[in-house]
Design a protein around this motif. Structure first.
Motif, PDB file in Angstrom:
ATOM      1  N   SER A 155       0.830  -1.208   0.000  1.00 19.33           N
ATOM      2  CA  SER A 155       0.000   0.000   0.000  1.00 19.33           C
ATOM      3  C   SER A 155       0.864   1.257   0.000  1.00 19.33           C
ATOM      4  O   SER A 155       0.603   2.214  -0.744  1.00 19.33           O
ATOM      5  N   THR A 156       1.891   1.247   0.839  1.00 21.34           N
ATOM      6  CA  THR A 156       2.768   2.416   0.947  1.00 21.34           C
ATOM      7  C   THR A 156       3.491   2.696  -0.363  1.00 21.34           C
ATOM      8  O   THR A 156       3.514   3.833  -0.852  1.00 21.34           O
ATOM      9  N   VAL A 157       4.065   1.665  -0.950  1.00 24.13           N
ATOM     10  CA  VAL A 157       4.820   1.852  -2.196  1.00 24.13           C
ATOM     11  C   VAL A 157       3.894   2.228  -3.351  1.00 24.13           C
ATOM     12  O   VAL A 157       4.251   3.060  -4.204  1.00 24.13           O
ATOM     13  N   TYR A 158       2.699   1.645  -3.391  1.00 23.77           N
ATOM     14  CA  TYR A 158       1.755   2.020  -4.445  1.00 23.77           C
ATOM     15  C   TYR A 158       1.434   3.515  -4.371  1.00 23.77           C
ATOM     16  O   TYR A 158       1.346   4.194  -5.402  1.00 23.77           O
ATOM     17  N   CYS A 159       1.257   4.035  -3.168  1.00 20.57           N
ATOM     18  CA  CYS A 159       0.971   5.464  -3.032  1.00 20.57           C
ATOM     19  C   CYS A 159       2.201   6.321  -3.313  1.00 20.57           C
ATOM     20  O   CYS A 159       2.074   7.451  -3.795  1.00 20.57           O
ATOM     21  N   GLN A 160       3.387   5.805  -3.008  1.00 15.97           N
ATOM     22  CA  GLN A 160       4.609   6.539  -3.335  1.00 15.97           C
ATOM     23  C   GLN A 160       4.804   6.626  -4.843  1.00 15.97           C
ATOM     24  O   GLN A 160       5.153   7.687  -5.381  1.00 15.97           O
ATOM     25  N   ARG A 161       4.589   5.523  -5.526  1.00 19.49           N
ATOM     26  CA  ARG A 161       4.853   5.446  -6.958  1.00 19.49           C
ATOM     27  C   ARG A 161       3.678   5.944  -7.807  1.00 19.49           C
ATOM     28  O   ARG A 161       3.860   6.296  -8.975  1.00 19.49           O
ATOM     29  N   HIS A 162       2.480   5.965  -7.202  1.00 19.24           N
ATOM     30  CA  HIS A 162       1.279   6.395  -7.923  1.00 19.24           C
ATOM     31  C   HIS A 162       0.466   7.351  -7.049  1.00 19.24           C
ATOM     32  O   HIS A 162      -0.717   7.094  -6.767  1.00 19.24           O
ATOM     33  N   PRO A 163       1.054   8.464  -6.616  1.00 20.14           N
ATOM     34  CA  PRO A 163       0.327   9.362  -5.709  1.00 20.14           C
ATOM     35  C   PRO A 163      -0.884  10.017  -6.348  1.00 20.14           C
ATOM     36  O   PRO A 163      -1.758  10.535  -5.635  1.00 20.14           O
ATOM     37  N   ASP A 164      -0.940  10.001  -7.668  1.00 16.03           N
ATOM     38  CA  ASP A 164      -2.088  10.570  -8.368  1.00 16.03           C
ATOM     39  C   ASP A 164      -3.286   9.637  -8.366  1.00 16.03           C
ATOM     40  O   ASP A 164      -4.372  10.011  -8.837  1.00 16.03           O
ATOM     41  N   MET A 165      -3.123   8.432  -7.800  1.00 23.81           N
ATOM     42  CA  MET A 165      -4.178   7.421  -7.851  1.00 23.81           C
ATOM     43  C   MET A 165      -4.947   7.258  -6.545  1.00 23.81           C
ATOM     44  O   MET A 165      -6.058   6.719  -6.544  1.00 23.81           O
ATOM     45  N   PHE A 166      -4.379   7.679  -5.417  1.00 21.93           N
ATOM     46  CA  PHE A 166      -4.978   7.366  -4.121  1.00 21.93           C
ATOM     47  C   PHE A 166      -5.077   8.612  -3.240  1.00 21.93           C
ATOM     48  O   PHE A 166      -4.171   9.428  -3.188  1.00 21.93           O
ATOM     49  N   SER A 167      -6.185   8.689  -2.508  1.00 21.70           N
ATOM     50  CA  SER A 167      -6.361   9.788  -1.552  1.00 21.70           C
ATOM     51  C   SER A 167      -5.698   9.486  -0.226  1.00 21.70           C
ATOM     52  O   SER A 167      -5.263  10.412   0.476  1.00 21.70           O
ATOM     53  N   SER A 168      -5.619   8.209   0.150  1.00 24.91           N
ATOM     54  CA  SER A 168      -5.042   7.871   1.451  1.00 24.91           C
ATOM     55  C   SER A 168      -4.432   6.479   1.441  1.00 24.91           C
ATOM     56  O   SER A 168      -4.784   5.631   0.617  1.00 24.91           O
ATOM     57  N   CYS A 169      -3.537   6.289   2.413  1.00 31.67           N
ATOM     58  CA  CYS A 169      -2.874   4.998   2.625  1.00 31.67           C
ATOM     59  C   CYS A 169      -2.876   4.713   4.121  1.00 31.67           C
ATOM     60  O   CYS A 169      -2.443   5.557   4.914  1.00 31.67           O
ATOM     61  N   TYR A 170      -3.368   3.530   4.505  1.00 35.22           N
ATOM     62  CA  TYR A 170      -3.322   3.096   5.907  1.00 35.22           C
ATOM     63  C   TYR A 170      -2.523   1.796   5.943  1.00 35.22           C
ATOM     64  O   TYR A 170      -2.977   0.761   5.458  1.00 35.22           O
ATOM     65  N   ALA A 171      -1.317   1.872   6.494  1.00 29.51           N
ATOM     66  CA  ALA A 171      -0.401   0.730   6.494  1.00 29.51           C
ATOM     67  C   ALA A 171      -0.338   0.123   7.892  1.00 29.51           C
ATOM     68  O   ALA A 171       0.041   0.785   8.850  1.00 29.51           O
TER      69      ALA A 171
END
Length: 284
Positions: A155-171
């Motif tokens: 989840s963390t890496v997906y948001c790092q690499r695709h920040p335009d895709m997700f509003s939030s990340c809960y790891a």
């Protein structure tokens, strides 16, 4: 008056509780040359609604599969309660398959590896297919990702690499880096070796350490939450992540609660994760 109150309470208890349902689906991947199963939570009223829903991707950990959150995490009970109480918006929750119990002979992991391009599959095939099929809004402001252990790191890496895709990340208890050598001299490099290498190559810690200002600015468009037990073997990684985010001036939340790396902890974490995602839907 007391009789009226008693009758009102009795009628309330007799009303059917808002309850969603979980469906099992399969997405064929040309990238992986495989059929990939998933579970999808659909909220109460989904079948009669004409609108579109926010979507949460809920990722499992190493040696588990798409059934783990349903069966071990009892996620439907938590989601139904939170939606019923108004703490979480009616939402679609997608639980993709990215592993299995035989970690040495089954592909595990959310990243691209030799012979298993899972990240390409997730963003190019899986995400657009399920969002179209299950009436998701389909934009950054109404999409969140969360997960435990391997799924927390994913989840963390997906948001790092695709920040335009997700509003939030809960790891939750996130596996954010890997420093060990999992193959001894003379041993064959099996699938467990490759997932460990992939976590090392996609280190979430190193990503923040090396981020330039433009990258940090993109990270600031995501709401971040790290949740790890005080006796979890991954605690140091999660604390270090919080320190790096603060140094980069990327706001995140860190919670260290009593607990270890187990389902009791993650079941409770889900009760905080879903309202967190819900609060951040529709925000820029």
């Amino acid at each position: 008056m007391k009789r009226i109150s008693f009758v009102a309470v009795l009628l309330t208890l007799c009303l059917p509780m808002m309850a969603g349902r979980i469906v099992t689906d399969t997405i064929h991947s040309q990238i992986l040359n495989a059929d990939v199963p998933c579970n999808v939570y659909l909220p109460d009223g989904y079948d009669t609604a004409n609108g579109f829903y926010p979507v949460i991707y809920l990722l499992h950990g190493l040696s588990d599969d798409y059934r783990a959150w349903r069966d071990k995490g009892q996620m439907q009970t938590v989601v139904d309660e939170l939606i019923g109480s108004g703490e979480c918006l009616p939402v679609i929750i997608v639980m993709p398959n990215a592993g299995g119990p035989d970690i040495h002979n089954t592909w595990n992991g959310y990243f691209n590896m030799p012979g298993w391009s899972y990240e390409d599959f997730f963003f190019q095939e899986f995400l657009p297919t399920v969002e179209q099929k299950y009436h998701a809004v389909g934009d950054k402001e109404h999409r969140a990702v969360m997960g435990l252990s391997m799924g927390g790191g994913g989840s963390t890496v997906y948001c790092q690499r695709h920040p335009d895709m997700f509003s939030s990340c809960y790891a939750m208890s996130a596996w954010l880096d890997h420093n060990g050598n999992d193959v001894k001299e003379g041993q064959e490099k099996d699938k467990h070796y490759y997932v460990c290498q992939a976590v090392k190559e996609h280190s979430a810690l190193r990503f923040v350490e090396q981020a330039d200002e433009a990258t940090k600015q993109k990270l600031r468009t995501v709401k971040w939450f790290f949740d790890c037990g005080d006796d979890d073997f991954l605690l140091d990684q999660n604390v270090r992540m919080h320190q790096l985010m603060r140094a980069a001036r990327v706001h995140d939340e860190l919670r260290v609660r009593n607990g270890v790396h187990n389902w009791e902890y993650w079941h409770q974490a889900l009760r905080m994760a879903l309202p967190f995602a819900s609060r951040n839907f529709g925000r820029r």
